[in-house]
Scaffold this motif. Structure first.
Motif, PDB file in Angstrom:
ATOM      1  N   TYR A   1      35.117  47.910  44.421  1.00  0.00           N
ATOM      2  CA  TYR A   1      34.518  47.250  43.262  1.00  0.00           C
ATOM      3  C   TYR A   1      34.886  45.769  43.152  1.00  0.00           C
ATOM      4  O   TYR A   1      34.671  45.152  42.120  1.00  0.00           O
ATOM      5  CB  TYR A   1      34.970  47.945  41.971  1.00  0.00           C
TER       6      TYR A   1
ATOM      7  N   TYR B   1      35.819  39.767  39.349  1.00  0.00           N
ATOM      8  CA  TYR B   1      35.834  41.048  40.061  1.00  0.00           C
ATOM      9  C   TYR B   1      36.888  41.051  41.172  1.00  0.00           C
ATOM     10  O   TYR B   1      37.547  42.060  41.418  1.00  0.00           O
ATOM     11  CB  TYR B   1      34.445  41.346  40.648  1.00  0.00           C
TER      12      TYR B   1
ATOM     13  N   HIS C   1      31.271  41.122  43.107  1.00  0.00           N
ATOM     14  CA  HIS C   1      30.185  41.002  42.123  1.00  0.00           C
ATOM     15  C   HIS C   1      28.847  40.800  42.812  1.00  0.00           C
ATOM     16  O   HIS C   1      27.827  41.340  42.389  1.00  0.00           O
ATOM     17  CB  HIS C   1      30.477  39.835  41.179  1.00  0.00           C
TER      18      HIS C   1
ATOM     19  N   THR D   1      26.227  49.304  40.924  1.00  0.00           N
ATOM     20  CA  THR D   1      27.529  49.526  41.555  1.00  0.00           C
ATOM     21  C   THR D   1      27.597  50.845  42.312  1.00  0.00           C
ATOM     22  O   THR D   1      28.056  50.893  43.459  1.00  0.00           O
ATOM     23  CB  THR D   1      28.638  49.496  40.490  1.00  0.00           C
TER      24      THR D   1
ATOM     25  N   ALA E   1      29.167  49.489  45.793  1.00  0.00           N
ATOM     26  CA  ALA E   1      30.528  49.886  46.165  1.00  0.00           C
ATOM     27  C   ALA E   1      30.609  50.449  47.581  1.00  0.00           C
ATOM     28  O   ALA E   1      31.701  50.554  48.137  1.00  0.00           O
ATOM     29  CB  ALA E   1      31.062  50.917  45.174  1.00  0.00           C
TER      30      ALA E   1
END
Length: 299
Positions: free
Chosen positions: A226, A213, A229, A150, A104
């Motif tokens: 986010y 995503y 992917h 993530t 992220a």
């Protein structure tokens, strides 16, 4: 004067004697068997309906009490959080150095966090080249694993009690003194490009996740943290060694990290050793990402 029997009488006598002989040689007729009497049995009861063993809970008994080991919280002088879990029954000590930044934190440079995380190991650290770093970890009966998800990058090892200090020294070297070897960066980037190109060409699941995503975290403007992917081949090609160094400087800091150790340990000894090994590591937490709320579906 001799007496002679007529021929007819003689024949009758011979037949009679033959019948008598056959009667004597024939076996006796078997006697008829005695009647068999069956034993009396009790009448067969009707079958009982099966009882469901799960229809009611089992009776209460003695339930062993499970107590999770106490977690001791410490903070080193440079801001690194220390979490120690003492459990004398564990034959292996688990070490996790957790950087609180992951995919992220890529912003517009997709793939940067994952590539930099792998480079911390593949590029060598401190006095260790990439090869020596792996050989040192294997000599301790362990492996040096780096996983980027993530919201975190995790550096981990598992060792026996007498190898705790050298394992901690390896973690400190990777976090505080990465070499960022240009040749290793080039090889690692090529491997990542091959992986992503293969996924883009032959993996339907990869393509679906990339689309999912992106659509789940679509913003009116800009890009959500986010929404990625994985990196695309184009974004990986654009990454440079300087990008990796900038990400490391901003995110791999004691103020953005946590050291978790579980096993047969002494927290005071662990704290002193960590203070010594991480003393030259500096830096605070990076700013939190700023983004707007994703577009919600109409229905």
């Amino acid at each position: 004067m001799k007496y002679r029997l007529p021929f007819r009488c003689l024949s009758l006598v011979c037949i009679f004697l033959g019948l008598v002989a056959l009667e004597c040689r024939s076996p006796a007729l078997p006697q008829s068997p005695a009647p068999i009497t069956m034993p009396r049995t009790a009448p067969i009861a009707p079958a009982k309906a099966e009882v469901d063993p799960f229809a009611s809970p089992p009776p209460r008994g003695l339930t062993p009490e499970l107590k999770f080991p106490k977690i001791e919280h410490r903070a080193l002088n440079n801001g690194l959080e220390l979490r120690a879990i003492h459990h004398g029954r564990f034959p292996i000590i688990e070490l996790r150095l957790i950087i609180k930044s992951g995919v992220a934190s890529d912003t517009e440079k997709a793939g940067l966090a994952s590539l930099t995380g792998e480079l911390l190991k593949a590029g060598g650290a401190g006095k260790y080249t990439s090869r020596l770093l792996m050989e040192r970890a294997e000599a301790l009966g362990s492996g040096l694993d780096i996983v980027t998800s993530t919201d975190k990058t995790q550096i981990s090892m598992s060792v026996t009690r007498h190898n705790l200090e050298p394992a901690l020294e390896l973690l400190a070297a990777v976090a505080t003194a990465p070499r960022f070897d240009p040749a290793e960066f080039k090889k690692l980037k090529e491997r990542e490009l091959d992986r992503v190109k293969g996924s883009a060409k032959g993996s339907g699941g990869w393509a679906v996740n990339m689309l999912m995503y992106r659509e789940l975290f679509r913003l009116p403007s800009g890009q959500h943290a986010y929404s990625k992917h994985d990196a695309s081949p184009e974004s990986l090609k654009a990454l440079t060694l300087a990008d990796c160094k900038r990400w490391y400087k901003a995110n791999v800091t004691p103020g953005n990290s946590m050291l978790v150790v579980a096993g047969d340990i002494d927290t005071d000894d662990l704290s002193r050793e960590a203070e010594l090994l991480f003393k030259n590591w500096t830096g605070g937490a990076p700013p939190l990402p700023n983004f707007t709320r994703p577009n919600l579906p109409a229905e």
